[in-house]
Design a protein around this motif. Structure first.
Motif, PDB file in Angstrom:
ATOM      1  N   LEU B   1     -53.305  28.405  -4.031  1.00 22.58           N
ATOM      2  CA  LEU B   1     -54.428  27.666  -2.986  1.00 22.58           C
ATOM      3  C   LEU B   1     -53.977  27.894  -1.643  1.00 22.58           C
ATOM      4  CD1 LEU B   1     -56.551  25.392  -3.251  1.00 22.58           C
ATOM      5  CD2 LEU B   1     -54.683  23.812  -3.238  1.00 22.58           C
ATOM      6  N   SER B   2     -54.812  28.804  -1.003  1.00 24.22           N
ATOM      7  CA  SER B   2     -54.308  28.907   0.572  1.00 24.22           C
ATOM      8  C   SER B   2     -55.301  28.081   1.348  1.00 24.22           C
ATOM      9  CB  SER B   2     -54.328  30.519   0.778  1.00 24.22           C
ATOM     10  OG  SER B   2     -55.638  30.589   1.302  1.00 24.22           O
ATOM     11  N   CYS B   3     -54.491  26.950   1.938  1.00 24.16           N
ATOM     12  CA  CYS B   3     -55.159  26.141   2.545  1.00 24.16           C
ATOM     13  C   CYS B   3     -54.243  25.259   3.467  1.00 24.16           C
ATOM     14  CB  CYS B   3     -55.813  24.986   1.563  1.00 24.16           C
ATOM     15  SG  CYS B   3     -54.729  23.862   0.944  1.00 24.16           S
ATOM     16  N   LYS B   4     -55.072  24.608   4.445  1.00 21.30           N
ATOM     17  CA  LYS B   4     -54.183  23.728   5.208  1.00 21.30           C
ATOM     18  C   LYS B   4     -54.056  22.530   4.676  1.00 21.30           C
ATOM     19  CE  LYS B   4     -56.688  24.507   9.050  1.00 21.30           C
ATOM     20  NZ  LYS B   4     -57.012  24.601  10.399  1.00 21.30           N
ATOM     21  N   VAL B   5     -53.018  21.677   5.030  1.00 23.65           N
ATOM     22  CA  VAL B   5     -53.013  20.457   4.371  1.00 23.65           C
ATOM     23  C   VAL B   5     -52.873  19.575   5.367  1.00 23.65           C
ATOM     24  CG1 VAL B   5     -51.419  18.752   2.986  1.00 23.65           C
ATOM     25  CG2 VAL B   5     -51.797  21.183   2.276  1.00 23.65           C
ATOM     26  N   LEU B   6     -53.815  18.658   5.345  1.00 24.78           N
ATOM     27  CA  LEU B   6     -53.512  17.477   6.519  1.00 24.78           C
ATOM     28  C   LEU B   6     -52.631  16.507   5.927  1.00 24.78           C
ATOM     29  CD1 LEU B   6     -54.758  16.662   9.114  1.00 24.78           C
ATOM     30  CD2 LEU B   6     -56.418  15.142   8.057  1.00 24.78           C
ATOM     31  N   SER B   7     -51.580  16.540   6.396  1.00 22.97           N
ATOM     32  CA  SER B   7     -50.527  15.612   5.582  1.00 22.97           C
ATOM     33  C   SER B   7     -50.683  14.005   5.838  1.00 22.97           C
ATOM     34  CB  SER B   7     -49.236  16.150   5.883  1.00 22.97           C
ATOM     35  OG  SER B   7     -47.951  15.464   4.936  1.00 22.97           O
ATOM     36  N   ALA B 111     -62.502  12.188   9.841  1.00 22.33           N
ATOM     37  CA  ALA B 111     -62.966  12.971  10.818  1.00 22.33           C
ATOM     38  C   ALA B 111     -62.358  14.021  10.942  1.00 22.33           C
ATOM     39  CB  ALA B 111     -63.188  12.037  12.148  1.00 22.33           C
ATOM     40  N   LEU B 112     -60.734  14.076  11.126  1.00 24.07           N
ATOM     41  CA  LEU B 112     -59.753  14.848  11.118  1.00 24.07           C
ATOM     42  C   LEU B 112     -59.763  15.994  10.048  1.00 24.07           C
ATOM     43  CD1 LEU B 112     -56.626  12.983  12.418  1.00 24.07           C
ATOM     44  CD2 LEU B 112     -57.917  14.582  13.705  1.00 24.07           C
ATOM     45  N   ALA B 113     -60.211  15.654   8.929  1.00 27.73           N
ATOM     46  CA  ALA B 113     -60.054  16.486   7.760  1.00 27.73           C
ATOM     47  C   ALA B 113     -61.261  17.552   8.061  1.00 27.73           C
ATOM     48  CB  ALA B 113     -60.139  15.656   6.395  1.00 27.73           C
ATOM     49  N   ASP B 117     -60.494  21.246   8.740  1.00 26.07           N
ATOM     50  CA  ASP B 117     -60.859  22.010   7.539  1.00 26.07           C
ATOM     51  C   ASP B 117     -59.834  22.094   6.410  1.00 26.07           C
ATOM     52  OD1 ASP B 117     -61.712  25.527   6.706  1.00 26.07           O
ATOM     53  OD2 ASP B 117     -62.434  23.773   5.968  1.00 26.07           O
ATOM     54  N   ALA B 118     -59.493  20.709   6.245  1.00 31.15           N
ATOM     55  CA  ALA B 118     -58.234  20.454   5.361  1.00 31.15           C
ATOM     56  C   ALA B 118     -58.675  20.544   3.911  1.00 31.15           C
ATOM     57  CB  ALA B 118     -57.533  19.175   5.768  1.00 31.15           C
ATOM     58  N   GLN B 119     -57.773  21.034   3.007  1.00 31.15           N
ATOM     59  CA  GLN B 119     -57.998  21.214   1.641  1.00 31.15           C
ATOM     60  C   GLN B 119     -57.719  19.961   0.833  1.00 31.15           C
ATOM     61  OE1 GLN B 119     -60.073  23.859   0.220  1.00 31.15           O
ATOM     62  NE2 GLN B 119     -60.742  23.681   2.447  1.00 31.15           N
ATOM     63  N   LEU B 143     -64.919  10.714   2.426  1.00 29.47           N
ATOM     64  CA  LEU B 143     -65.397  12.194   2.358  1.00 29.47           C
ATOM     65  C   LEU B 143     -66.016  12.860   0.974  1.00 29.47           C
ATOM     66  CD1 LEU B 143     -61.734  13.312   3.558  1.00 29.47           C
ATOM     67  CD2 LEU B 143     -63.840  13.953   4.752  1.00 29.47           C
ATOM     68  N   ASP B 144     -66.050  11.845   0.120  1.00 32.81           N
ATOM     69  CA  ASP B 144     -66.588  12.200  -1.173  1.00 32.81           C
ATOM     70  C   ASP B 144     -65.930  13.208  -1.942  1.00 32.81           C
ATOM     71  OD1 ASP B 144     -69.848  13.301  -2.791  1.00 32.81           O
ATOM     72  OD2 ASP B 144     -68.403  11.668  -3.267  1.00 32.81           O
ATOM     73  N   TRP B 145     -64.382  13.037  -1.632  1.00 28.28           N
ATOM     74  CA  TRP B 145     -63.495  13.980  -2.463  1.00 28.28           C
ATOM     75  C   TRP B 145     -62.886  13.305  -3.646  1.00 28.28           C
ATOM     76  CZ3 TRP B 145     -59.809  16.312   1.781  1.00 28.28           C
ATOM     77  CH2 TRP B 145     -60.718  17.228   2.700  1.00 28.28           C
ATOM     78  N   PRO B 146     -62.421  13.782  -4.595  1.00 30.78           N
ATOM     79  CA  PRO B 146     -61.693  13.360  -5.721  1.00 30.78           C
ATOM     80  C   PRO B 146     -60.312  12.732  -5.272  1.00 30.78           C
ATOM     81  CG  PRO B 146     -61.706  15.656  -5.913  1.00 30.78           C
ATOM     82  CD  PRO B 146     -62.565  15.272  -4.811  1.00 30.78           C
ATOM     83  N   GLN B 147     -59.941  11.804  -5.714  1.00 33.25           N
ATOM     84  CA  GLN B 147     -58.613  11.208  -5.514  1.00 33.25           C
ATOM     85  C   GLN B 147     -57.467  11.217  -6.643  1.00 33.25           C
ATOM     86  OE1 GLN B 147     -58.959   6.654  -5.543  1.00 33.25           O
ATOM     87  NE2 GLN B 147     -61.023   7.375  -4.533  1.00 33.25           N
TER      88      GLN B 147
END
Lengths: 445, 256
Positions: B1-7, B111-113, B117-119, B143-147
């Motif tokens: 998974l190549s992505c940026k992580v908003l930590s 907003a930051l995510a 473009d964080a994954q 964000l309507d993302w899974p948690q």
């Protein structure tokens, strides 16, 4: 009205001599209050017993002649942290774990780690040491300044108020006079400590040996090879067996060394390689090492659980720790002779030691309700101390003299040494109010 | 998974070194002057997990974010010393900071995510000063993302994440899609100490400061704190000799 608080009786010195609570406990909140209270005690000739966390192992907080216990737990500030100078000043209520949690974000730590989460000022009072003294020293090397309230209430700064140079040659070394004075010369209300950088990386290792001699030889050679080893802990076969049973482990039941290395990634590789070669050349086997926290903790589990594993050998019994320290070269001999003594006298005493300092502890597991066994243990500890003294060592490497080792101190220092100590005590506390009955035996009229 | 992580949200949070927390005399809150602040322990675990994922080369970049006054930058620096690559300081101070709660923070993070473009967003499960345990969940909802909350184990499998959650009934194993929000629980890992050499290196890493308005977020609170007071003083207990005495005493007190 006098307020009496019970003190914990979990050291053999205390349960051999009965719990000795004070008559009154006071809880000063600042050095001005400590000084004012000390003046009151001085005026009325009341004994003064300083109390940090009460975790000392030699009966240091027992009030032998009653008196006033100064519980300093409400003075709990970390003052004056200077990260760039590697020093910090703390009050008596601050314990070593509290300080290290406070320091986390600075990349600094205070490495001295006696078993308990002790008060740092208390550690100064008993000249405490820990498992990494071989690399970082003991309290004697790491206290830069102290604020002390004397028996008459006057307040002295042993290196001058607020001063914290890394080294000094100004006048008598008052700081190290009070370090290890166990509350008999004054009440420590602030200590300025030397800090160290948290190591970039750590590696832990374990290695088994066919004999005590082989383990100690490996230790000496590792130090001689210039490896800046951070911890070398020794567990004898009895202790390893106890740990195997207690924690369901399967270490080979022979003398074992637990090692820890601190440094940068590159230097660690070199340190571990050198140590491994040395242990192999001494017949060491099963050398395992680990880099990440979880595996390191697993490797060292036996060492961490040693006290409880020893107690578990005989449920219902209490444990007392001996504390002799000898020059490194004499360590194999004293451990071998001590083990023979234990077997001959049918005593349970698994051994754990800071072998890099020549210091080891027999964890004597004894039934407190069996006076005959208690007596045998008592005689054994005296023989052990005398054995150490005969080998140019000391009767107490870390725990202090307290109540139980006053006679041994006389043998260790000799009459002139004791006389000098008594003169200092008489100069600073002529009425013998400061923690009477500790360190020095006074002739009672 | 190549992505940026908003930590993690590294919220400067009251460190337990300080003595008793005291309620302000006007009962509007707790005294914060002179109280030592440092990184929330659960956020430390989140930062550690992010750094571990980067060390395993499963993610490309770790960005540490903190919302608060100027001093929050210190916690970002700690995260950088632990291995994060860069930091974003969302500047909120004064009254706005006192009233800053999970809803506003999650709007900021959402907003930051999008901006970064964080994954993956990793947070501590809750802050130890307010114990809200809401920010992660709200961020995922916005964000309507899974948690994956209360995570005690995280592993990446392709573009999905396997998670073990600590729940009241035991351990729950779930698999979620990315992008996702994960909140860290106590046993996820043991955070590393920031060492001096790493702290020095971290000084060269970048921290960018933004304002909530720059992200289009309104930090006005919809909650008004009416009163803060200490819990009632604990009363002395009572010892009884027998179980029968205990039952009598409990009946007398109307407890059974």
């Amino acid at each position: 009205a006098a307020k009496v608080e019970k003190t914990e009786c979990d050291s053999i010195a205390l349960f051999l001599c009965r719990c000795r609570p004070p008559d009154v406990v006071v809880f000063p909140r600042c050095v001005e209050e400590v000084s004012a209270l000390a003046k009151v005690c001085h005026k009325h000739r009341l004994p003064i017993i300083p109390f940090g966390t009460g975790t000392g192992l030699e009966g240091g907080v027992g009030a032998m002649k009653g008196g006033v216990c100064f519980s300093l737990r409400n003075m709990e500030q970390v003052l004056d942290l200077h990260p760039e100078d590697f020093d910090v000043t703390v009050e008596p209520g601050v314990t070593r774990k509290t300080l290290n949690a406070y320091l986390r974000d600075t990349g600094l730590w205070f490495p001295i780690d006696p078993g308990a989460d002790a008060s740092l000022c208390g550690m100064a009072a008993t000249s405490a040491s820990g498992t990494n003294a071989v690399r970082y020293g003991t309290m004697r090397e790491n206290v830069i300044n102290l604020e002390v309230v004397l028996a008459d209430g006057s307040v002295v700064h042993t290196a001058g108020k607020g001063r914290r140079p890394r080294k000094t040659s100004a006048g008598y070394n008052l700081t190290n006079l009070f370090v290890g004075s166990e509350g008999t010369l004054g009440i420590i209300t602030k200590t300025t400590l030397r800090l160290y950088g948290i190591p970039e990386a750590m590696v832990s290792a374990v290695c088994s040996f066919p004999s005590v001699q082989a383990a100690v030889d490996s230790t000496v050679q590792t130090l001689q090879a210039g490896v800046p080893i951070a911890r070398i802990e020794f567990l004898d076969d009895v202790m390893i067996d106890a740990c195997n049973r207690f924690s369901s482990l399967s270490y080979p039941v022979t003398p074992t060394l637990f090692l820890e290395f601190h440094g940068s990634e590159q230097s660690l590789e070199e340190q571990v390689k050198t140590a491994e070669d040395i242990t192999q050349s001494n017949g060491g086997s099963d050398f395992q090492w680990a880099r990440d926290t979880e595996t390191r903790n697993r490797l060292w589990k036996a060492r961490h659980d040693a006290w409880y594993a020893a107690l578990a050998l005989r449920p219902g019994c209490k444990a007392y720790s001996t504390d002799v320290c000898v020059p490194l070269s004499r360590l194999p001999q004293i451990i071998v002779e001590t083990k023979e003594d234990l077997i001959e006298n049918r005593l349970t005493g698994p051994i754990a030691g800071h072998v890099g300092d020549g210091n080891f502890h027999c964890l004597m597991v004894v039934d407190p309700n069996d006076p005959e066994e208690m007596h045998r243990v008592h005689l054994f500890t005296e023989r052990l101390a005398r054995r150490a003294l005969a080998m140019d060592g000391t009767c107490t490497g870390e725990h202090g003299v307290g109540l139980g080792k006053r006679a041994l101190l006389c043998e260790e220092m000799g009459p002139v040494g004791i006389q000098v100590m008594q003169s200092l005590k008489d100069a600073l506390d002529p009425n013998n109010l400061m923690n009477p009955g500790k360190i020095l035996q006074r002739e009672e009229p | 998974l190549s992505c940026k992580v908003l930590s993690s949200v590294v919220t400067p949070c009251y460190c337990f070194v300080s003595p008793q927390i005291r309620v302000k005399p006007d009962n509007t809150g707790v005294v914060t002057d002179g109280v030592k602040h440092s990184m929330n322990p659960f956020c430390e675990i989140a930062v550690e997990e992010a750094v571990k994922l980067k060390e395993k080369k499963l993610i490309k970049e770790v960005v540490a974010v903190s919302c608060g006054p100027q001093q929050s930058q210190e916690t970002i620096r700690t995260a950088l010393a632990m291995g994060a690559d860069r930091g974003i300081h969302v500047d909120v101070s004064g009254k706005d900071y006192e009233n800053l709660g999970p809803l506003q923070v999650s709007k900021i993070l959402a907003a930051l995510a999008k901006q970064e473009d964080a994954q993956l967003i990793l947070l501590g499960k809750q802050a130890i000063d307010d114990d809200c345990n809401q920010t992660g969940q709200m961020t995922a909802a916005l964000l309507d993302w899974p948690q994956g909350t209360f995570a005690s184990e995280v592993s990446l499998e392709g573009d999905k994440i396997n998670l073990v959650r600590e729940i009241d009934g035991g351990l729950e194993h779930i698999k979620i899609n990315t992008p996702a929000v994960i909140t860290a629980d106590l046993r996820l890992n043991t955070p590393r100490y920031a060492t001096l050499p790493n702290i020095m290196k971290a000084k060269k890493k970048k921290i960018v400061t933004v304002k909530p308005a720059d992200l289009g977020v309104d930090v006005t609170s919809r909650l008004e704190v009416l009163k803060v007071e200490e819990p009632p003083q604990r009363q002395a207990g009572m010892k009884v000799e027998t179980v029968e005495d205990l039952v009598v005493k409990l009946k007398e007190a109307g407890r059974v």
